[in-house]
Design a protein around this motif. Structure first.
Motif, PDB file in Angstrom:
ATOM      1  N   GLU A 113      10.192  -5.775   2.676  1.00 33.90           N
ATOM      2  CA  GLU A 113       8.748  -5.851   2.864  1.00 33.90           C
ATOM      3  C   GLU A 113       8.186  -7.229   2.525  1.00 33.90           C
ATOM      4  O   GLU A 113       7.458  -7.822   3.316  1.00 33.90           O
ATOM      5  N   VAL A 114       8.531  -7.774   1.361  1.00 34.65           N
ATOM      6  CA  VAL A 114       7.916  -9.021   0.899  1.00 34.65           C
ATOM      7  C   VAL A 114       8.497 -10.242   1.633  1.00 34.65           C
ATOM      8  O   VAL A 114       7.744 -11.095   2.116  1.00 34.65           O
ATOM      9  N   ILE A 115       9.803 -10.334   1.720  1.00 32.67           N
ATOM     10  CA  ILE A 115      10.427 -11.502   2.365  1.00 32.67           C
ATOM     11  C   ILE A 115      10.047 -11.590   3.847  1.00 32.67           C
ATOM     12  O   ILE A 115       9.654 -12.658   4.323  1.00 32.67           O
ATOM     13  N   PRO A 116      10.115 -10.494   4.628  1.00 34.02           N
ATOM     14  CA  PRO A 116       9.665 -10.595   6.026  1.00 34.02           C
ATOM     15  C   PRO A 116       8.197 -11.000   6.146  1.00 34.02           C
ATOM     16  O   PRO A 116       7.826 -11.735   7.059  1.00 34.02           O
ATOM     17  N   SER A 125      14.870  -4.419  -5.413  1.00 31.51           N
ATOM     18  CA  SER A 125      15.423  -5.460  -4.537  1.00 31.51           C
ATOM     19  C   SER A 125      15.267  -5.069  -3.072  1.00 31.51           C
ATOM     20  O   SER A 125      14.941  -5.908  -2.223  1.00 31.51           O
ATOM     21  N   TYR A 126      15.474  -3.797  -2.790  1.00 33.29           N
ATOM     22  CA  TYR A 126      15.317  -3.297  -1.423  1.00 33.29           C
ATOM     23  C   TYR A 126      13.878  -3.473  -0.945  1.00 33.29           C
ATOM     24  O   TYR A 126      13.634  -3.911   0.190  1.00 33.29           O
ATOM     25  N   ALA A 178       0.821  -1.213   0.000  1.00 41.41           N
ATOM     26  CA  ALA A 178       0.000   0.000   0.000  1.00 41.41           C
ATOM     27  C   ALA A 178       0.855   1.262   0.000  1.00 41.41           C
ATOM     28  O   ALA A 178       2.045   1.246   0.336  1.00 41.41           O
ATOM     29  N   GLU A 179       0.199   2.378  -0.335  1.00 38.37           N
ATOM     30  CA  GLU A 179       0.906   3.656  -0.420  1.00 38.37           C
ATOM     31  C   GLU A 179       1.507   4.053   0.927  1.00 38.37           C
ATOM     32  O   GLU A 179       2.567   4.681   0.982  1.00 38.37           O
ATOM     33  N   GLU A 180       0.838   3.664   2.037  1.00 36.19           N
ATOM     34  CA  GLU A 180       1.372   4.017   3.356  1.00 36.19           C
ATOM     35  C   GLU A 180       2.733   3.369   3.593  1.00 36.19           C
ATOM     36  O   GLU A 180       3.652   3.990   4.129  1.00 36.19           O
ATOM     37  N   THR A 181       2.851   2.108   3.167  1.00 39.40           N
ATOM     38  CA  THR A 181       4.126   1.396   3.327  1.00 39.40           C
ATOM     39  C   THR A 181       5.180   2.003   2.419  1.00 39.40           C
ATOM     40  O   THR A 181       6.335   2.208   2.834  1.00 39.40           O
ATOM     41  N   CYS A 182       4.808   2.285   1.178  1.00 41.37           N
ATOM     42  CA  CYS A 182       5.755   2.902   0.253  1.00 41.37           C
ATOM     43  C   CYS A 182       6.212   4.265   0.766  1.00 41.37           C
ATOM     44  O   CYS A 182       7.400   4.618   0.670  1.00 41.37           O
ATOM     45  N   SER A 183       5.279   5.028   1.332  1.00 35.35           N
ATOM     46  CA  SER A 183       5.631   6.345   1.875  1.00 35.35           C
ATOM     47  C   SER A 183       6.593   6.204   3.050  1.00 35.35           C
ATOM     48  O   SER A 183       7.510   7.028   3.228  1.00 35.35           O
ATOM     49  N   TYR A 184       6.403   5.147   3.842  1.00 33.02           N
ATOM     50  CA  TYR A 184       7.295   4.906   4.982  1.00 33.02           C
ATOM     51  C   TYR A 184       8.741   4.713   4.501  1.00 33.02           C
ATOM     52  O   TYR A 184       9.695   5.160   5.153  1.00 33.02           O
ATOM     53  N   PHE A 185       8.877   4.057   3.343  1.00 30.88           N
ATOM     54  CA  PHE A 185      10.213   3.834   2.778  1.00 30.88           C
ATOM     55  C   PHE A 185      10.624   4.968   1.820  1.00 30.88           C
ATOM     56  O   PHE A 185      11.606   4.828   1.077  1.00 30.88           O
ATOM     57  N   ASN A 186       9.852   6.065   1.836  1.00 29.04           N
ATOM     58  CA  ASN A 186      10.138   7.232   0.992  1.00 29.04           C
ATOM     59  C   ASN A 186      10.147   6.882  -0.494  1.00 29.04           C
ATOM     60  O   ASN A 186      10.958   7.409  -1.271  1.00 29.04           O
ATOM     61  N   ILE A 187       9.256   5.991  -0.884  1.00 30.13           N
ATOM     62  CA  ILE A 187       9.147   5.595  -2.290  1.00 30.13           C
ATOM     63  C   ILE A 187       7.936   6.304  -2.891  1.00 30.13           C
ATOM     64  O   ILE A 187       6.818   6.153  -2.400  1.00 30.13           O
ATOM     65  N   SER A 188       8.164   7.091  -3.926  1.00 30.72           N
ATOM     66  CA  SER A 188       7.097   7.874  -4.560  1.00 30.72           C
ATOM     67  C   SER A 188       7.446   8.061  -6.037  1.00 30.72           C
ATOM     68  O   SER A 188       8.508   7.633  -6.505  1.00 30.72           O
ATOM     69  N   LEU A 204       2.237  -0.706  -5.040  1.00 32.39           N
ATOM     70  CA  LEU A 204       2.826  -1.806  -5.811  1.00 32.39           C
ATOM     71  C   LEU A 204       1.944  -3.042  -5.703  1.00 32.39           C
ATOM     72  O   LEU A 204       1.476  -3.385  -4.618  1.00 32.39           O
ATOM     73  N   LYS A 205       1.723  -3.695  -6.832  1.00 30.12           N
ATOM     74  CA  LYS A 205       0.992  -4.951  -6.838  1.00 30.12           C
ATOM     75  C   LYS A 205       1.888  -6.044  -7.392  1.00 30.12           C
ATOM     76  O   LYS A 205       2.343  -5.957  -8.530  1.00 30.12           O
ATOM     77  N   LEU A 206       2.127  -7.065  -6.563  1.00 30.50           N
ATOM     78  CA  LEU A 206       2.945  -8.194  -6.971  1.00 30.50           C
ATOM     79  C   LEU A 206       2.070  -9.428  -7.098  1.00 30.50           C
ATOM     80  O   LEU A 206       1.147  -9.633  -6.299  1.00 30.50           O
ATOM     81  N   MET A 207       2.356 -10.258  -8.082  1.00 26.47           N
ATOM     82  CA  MET A 207       1.616 -11.508  -8.231  1.00 26.47           C
ATOM     83  C   MET A 207       2.500 -12.547  -8.894  1.00 26.47           C
ATOM     84  O   MET A 207       3.390 -12.222  -9.683  1.00 26.47           O
ATOM     85  N   ALA A 208       2.278 -13.806  -8.521  1.00 25.38           N
ATOM     86  CA  ALA A 208       2.937 -14.917  -9.209  1.00 25.38           C
ATOM     87  C   ALA A 208       2.157 -15.198 -10.486  1.00 25.38           C
ATOM     88  O   ALA A 208       0.937 -15.284 -10.466  1.00 25.38           O
ATOM     89  N   THR A 209       2.863 -15.315 -11.590  1.00 23.24           N
ATOM     90  CA  THR A 209       2.204 -15.565 -12.869  1.00 23.24           C
ATOM     91  C   THR A 209       2.197 -17.038 -13.238  1.00 23.24           C
ATOM     92  O   THR A 209       1.531 -17.445 -14.186  1.00 23.24           O
ATOM     93  N   GLU A 210       2.953 -17.849 -12.505  1.00 28.27           N
ATOM     94  CA  GLU A 210       2.970 -19.304 -12.680  1.00 28.27           C
ATOM     95  C   GLU A 210       3.038 -19.948 -11.306  1.00 28.27           C
ATOM     96  O   GLU A 210       3.388 -19.307 -10.314  1.00 28.27           O
ATOM     97  N   ILE A 211       2.687 -21.236 -11.241  1.00 26.31           N
ATOM     98  CA  ILE A 211       2.828 -21.972  -9.983  1.00 26.31           C
ATOM     99  C   ILE A 211       4.305 -22.018  -9.623  1.00 26.31           C
ATOM    100  O   ILE A 211       5.127 -22.454 -10.443  1.00 26.31           O
ATOM    101  N   PRO A 212       4.719 -21.558  -8.444  1.00 32.67           N
ATOM    102  CA  PRO A 212       6.125 -21.626  -8.067  1.00 32.67           C
ATOM    103  C   PRO A 212       6.650 -23.061  -8.122  1.00 32.67           C
ATOM    104  O   PRO A 212       5.964 -24.003  -7.728  1.00 32.67           O
ATOM    105  N   THR A 213       7.862 -23.214  -8.649  1.00 36.94           N
ATOM    106  CA  THR A 213       8.472 -24.528  -8.850  1.00 36.94           C
ATOM    107  C   THR A 213       9.343 -24.891  -7.660  1.00 36.94           C
ATOM    108  O   THR A 213      10.269 -24.152  -7.305  1.00 36.94           O
TER     109      THR A 213
END
Length: 228
Positions: free
Chosen positions: A212-215, A206-207, A83-93, A116-125
């Protein structure tokens, strides 16, 4: 397991009783919650190494983790919105993206927060090898500008190829995991701001994934799979 997936540990056959031990052949199939249709995998037989140092040996096949991957992919667990709140926290705009990519600066003169919207486009292998457990994820990330009226405007979309490894452990009668990001590759899939070199964004993307995603994924993995 949770709201998204269920596991079937029912017996495949009668217990095999021997003088020194008992063998239990369990199914170990993970389904999307409430959906027990056929899975796109075939379970391969395997044997547990002949050891006698412990009271209990528990073995999981690659099939168990493949069905887990399929179940969570089907349930949409690999779709994440930052969400935008998380991106703003990391100063991403848009201003940050514009300072790196001139095309974004021309397209969005006024600084806006981003989503940001992330999605898997295939079943993870899933691949199980000696001393390693890897998961290959093919996905996409779409970057939106969030306008003052709360509507969004798509800026660009990237393809993502991620190589990850998972360390497993058993605690409190649950199988738990910890995800580590090994390698990332990006490519530009679509852009509303014009073509640009995606390599300019690799560090910031990558940052975002590492912080955000890995944690978030590890928080879910730490809840564990219940054991039979």
């Amino acid at each position: 397991i949770d709201d998204l997936a269920e596991v079937d540990y029912s017996l495949n056959s009668l217990p095999a009783v021997f003088q020194p031990f008992i063998d239990l052949d369990l199914k170990g199939i993970v389904y999307p919650a409430g959906n027990y249709s056929d899975l796109p995998y075939v379970a391969a037989p395997f044997t547990v190494p002949d050891q006698s140092d412990s009271m209990l040996y528990l073995a999981f096949s690659e099939y168990f983790f493949q069905t887990s991957s399929f179940a969570y992919y089907t349930a949409g667990a690999f779709n994440i919105t930052i969400a935008e709140e998380t991106c703003s926290y990391f100063n991403i705009s848009t201003e940050i993206f514009g300072s790196i990519i001139p095309e974004v600066a021309k397209y969005s003169v006024t600084p806006y927060p981003v989503m940001l919207k992330l999605m898997a486009t295939e079943i993870p292998t899933v691949s199980l090898e000696q001393d390693s457990f890897t998961v290959e994820i093919q996905g996409s990330m779409e970057v939106f500008a969030v306008l003052p009226d709360s509507t969004t405007q798509s800026l660009f979309t990237m393809n993502i190829a991620a190589n990850t490894s998972i360390a497993l452990n058993i605690f409190d009668q649950k199988l738990m995991g910890s995800l580590c990001l090994n390698r990332l590759q990006f490519s530009l899939a679509h852009s509303n701001v014009g073509f640009f070199e995606i390599s300019l964004l690799e560090n910031i993307l990558s940052y975002i994934l590492q912080t955000e995603v890995i944690p978030s994924a590890n928080a879910k993995l730490s809840k564990g799979f219940p054991l039979p």
